[in-house]
Scaffold this active site. Structure first.
Site, PDB file in Angstrom:
ATOM      1  N   ARG A  14      45.781   5.976  57.106  1.00  0.00           N
ATOM      2  CA  ARG A  14      44.327   6.485  56.973  1.00  0.00           C
ATOM      3  C   ARG A  14      44.091   6.934  55.554  1.00  0.00           C
ATOM      4  NH1 ARG A  14      45.081  12.093  56.802  1.00  0.00           N
ATOM      5  NH2 ARG A  14      46.878  12.926  57.496  1.00  0.00           N
ATOM      6  N   HIS A  63      47.512  20.621  45.477  1.00  0.00           N
ATOM      7  CA  HIS A  63      46.643  19.388  44.957  1.00  0.00           C
ATOM      8  C   HIS A  63      45.622  20.153  43.939  1.00  0.00           C
ATOM      9  CE1 HIS A  63      48.404  16.865  47.965  1.00  0.00           C
ATOM     10  NE2 HIS A  63      48.194  17.794  48.790  1.00  0.00           N
ATOM     11  N   TYR A 107      55.517  10.152  51.864  1.00  0.00           N
ATOM     12  CA  TYR A 107      54.701  11.067  52.983  1.00  0.00           C
ATOM     13  C   TYR A 107      54.480  10.082  53.969  1.00  0.00           C
ATOM     14  CZ  TYR A 107      50.925  13.624  54.996  1.00  0.00           C
ATOM     15  OH  TYR A 107      49.953  14.394  55.977  1.00  0.00           O
ATOM     16  N   TYR A 158      38.634   9.386  51.428  1.00  0.00           N
ATOM     17  CA  TYR A 158      37.837  10.549  51.635  1.00  0.00           C
ATOM     18  C   TYR A 158      37.362  11.140  50.557  1.00  0.00           C
ATOM     19  CZ  TYR A 158      42.076  13.265  50.254  1.00  0.00           C
ATOM     20  OH  TYR A 158      43.116  13.813  49.589  1.00  0.00           O
ATOM     21  N   ASP A 163      50.144  23.468  50.188  1.00  0.00           N
ATOM     22  CA  ASP A 163      49.228  22.211  50.353  1.00  0.00           C
ATOM     23  C   ASP A 163      47.778  22.479  50.120  1.00  0.00           C
ATOM     24  OD1 ASP A 163      48.849  19.641  51.096  1.00  0.00           O
ATOM     25  OD2 ASP A 163      48.087  19.922  53.217  1.00  0.00           O
ATOM     26  N   ARG A 183      54.951   9.716  43.816  1.00  0.00           N
ATOM     27  CA  ARG A 183      54.808   9.860  45.121  1.00  0.00           C
ATOM     28  C   ARG A 183      53.944   8.428  45.779  1.00  0.00           C
ATOM     29  NH1 ARG A 183      50.022  13.006  48.616  1.00  0.00           N
ATOM     30  NH2 ARG A 183      51.166  13.945  50.141  1.00  0.00           N
ATOM     31  N   ASN A 228      41.448  17.245  54.514  1.00  0.00           N
ATOM     32  CA  ASN A 228      41.460  16.296  56.036  1.00  0.00           C
ATOM     33  C   ASN A 228      41.848  17.233  57.271  1.00  0.00           C
ATOM     34  OD1 ASN A 228      40.841  13.892  54.537  1.00  0.00           O
ATOM     35  ND2 ASN A 228      43.027  13.764  54.063  1.00  0.00           N
TER      36      ASN A 228
HETATM   37  C1  0GY Z   1      48.564  16.398  52.155  1.00  0.00           C
HETATM   38  C2  0GY Z   1      48.237  15.744  53.182  1.00  0.00           C
HETATM   39  C3  0GY Z   1      47.289  14.503  53.270  1.00  0.00           C
HETATM   40  C4  0GY Z   1      46.623  14.261  52.341  1.00  0.00           C
HETATM   41  C5  0GY Z   1      47.246  13.865  51.205  1.00  0.00           C
HETATM   42  O1  0GY Z   1      47.108  12.579  49.002  1.00  0.00           O
HETATM   43  C6  0GY Z   1      46.594  13.153  49.967  1.00  0.00           C
HETATM   44  O2  0GY Z   1      45.221  12.674  50.142  1.00  0.00           O
HETATM   45  O3  0GY Z   1      48.599  13.956  50.814  1.00  0.00           O
HETATM   46  C7  0GY Z   1      46.503  14.481  54.662  1.00  0.00           C
HETATM   47  O4  0GY Z   1      45.315  14.105  54.967  1.00  0.00           O
HETATM   48  O5  0GY Z   1      47.430  14.550  55.740  1.00  0.00           O
HETATM   49  O6  0GY Z   1      49.798  16.691  51.867  1.00  0.00           O
HETATM   50  O7  0GY Z   1      47.948  16.764  51.485  1.00  0.00           O
END
Ligand code: 0GY
Length: 305
Positions: free
Chosen positions: A130, A33, A157, A49, A261, A124, A266
């Site tokens: 959460r 990311h 996801y 977050y 990742d 996605r 988080n």
């Molecule tokens: C990941 C996992 C998380 C977060 C996100 O897009 C996101 O905020 O995917 C997570 O908090 O488990 O794959 O980045």
């Protein structure tokens, strides 16, 4: 904009080691990311977050440090449906990054086409409550049907305990829209349960019965109960995740992807050394052929062909 990070937020590892495992030429970090920087690319008002900044230059430096050739940048929920930071990173990648965005149903064909030209190849949908308010099924199906003709795929996801309730929608995307569906982090198994148990069994069944479902065998640091290696280094990192990832890699070698990742949103207990994460790969893909499929052939086919 002066953002205050979520209390307890862990920042990415500033000084990852050089991995001992040498990645094959052309390897792709297929799940990472960018966050902001917030001054330039504000975080979403709907975010759940607030992260630290983790911009494109830092991502590209990590790519080079670890020995990857390319990145697939996945839209993070803290940016909502504003894909500006991601598109900016693609634009500065010299063709070495592709993207997976998050969009709403109101998006125009022109916007989708310009995202395609920028290097976007997927959308996605997040089902982890959460993190987001989950997209309703009719909106998801509508968006999936619109992106399929571009040759894009759908990334999902979710957490393992939610798979029974989500089965119908995932298989409808696969069967009715006929796009490839890519699952983040093996559908987040509870690795304290047996690999042969019913929960992971359902995920294996999903993959077995749906030939266009792929899985990222990523995020051992998130899934592990035993955690990173002990300081004496005797136990290898995240060993309890190995049997799960290895099973998927060896059963579906042409349908697996791997990603760091980074910057690891988080995490609560520890921040992984990304070099050690790369050293996890040969434990789950044990031959050069499996490694090449996981790191080069599969992501290149999905994102660069
Ligand atoms: C990941 C996992 C998380 C977060 C996100 O897009 C996101 O905020 O995917 C997570 O908090 O488990 O794959 O980045």
């Amino acid at each position: 904009m002066d953002y205050k990070k979520t209390p307890g937020w862990l920042d990415w590892h500033a000084d990852p080691c050089k991995p001992r495992f040498q990645l094959p030429p052309g390897s792709v970090d297929a799940h990472c990311h960018v966050f902001g920087p917030g001054d330039e690319f504000p975080f979403s008002q709907e975010r759940k977050y607030t992260p630290c900044d983790a911009g494109k230059n830092q991502l590209f430096a990590l790519r080079d440090q670890l020995g990857f050739d390319k990145n697939v940048i996945v839209q993070a929920t803290c940016h909502g449906t504003d894909n500006g930071a991601l598109l900016d990173a693609l634009g500065h990648s010299e063709g070495r990054a592709r993207g997976v965005v998050t969009v709403k149903r109101g998006i125009s064909d022109g916007e989708l086409q310009s995202m395609h030209a920028a290097g976007v190849r997927g959308v996605r949908f997040n089902f982890v409550r959460r993190l987001v308010n989950v997209t309703p099924r009719d909106e998801l199906m509508e968006i999936a049907a619109r992106i399929a003709p571009l040759g894009w795929h759908v990334v999902i996801y979710f957490e393992a305990q939610d798979l029974p309730g989500l089965w119908d929608i995932f298989t409808a995307v696969h069967d009715d829209v006929a796009t490839t569906v890519v699952v983040d982090h093996m559908g987040r198994p509870d690795v304290s349960q047996p690999v042969e148990g019913p929960e992971f069994g359902l995920f294996l069944k999903l993959m077995r019965e749906h030939p266009n479902i792929c899985s990222k065998v990523s995020c051992p640091e998130r899934l592990s109960v035993v955690g990173p290696p002990a300081l004496n280094g005797e136990q290898h990192a995240y060993g309890d995740v190995v049997p799960f990832a290895r099973r998927i890699v060896e059963t579906f070698p042409d349908r697996v992807l791997w990603g760091t990742d980074w910057p690891h949103p988080n995490l609560k207990n520890h921040m992984p050394d990304d070099g050690l994460l790369v050293d996890f790969i040969p434990h789950i893909a044990r031959t050069p052929e499996l490694q090449r499929k996981l790191l080069v052939d599969n992501p290149t086919r999905l994102y660069w062909s």
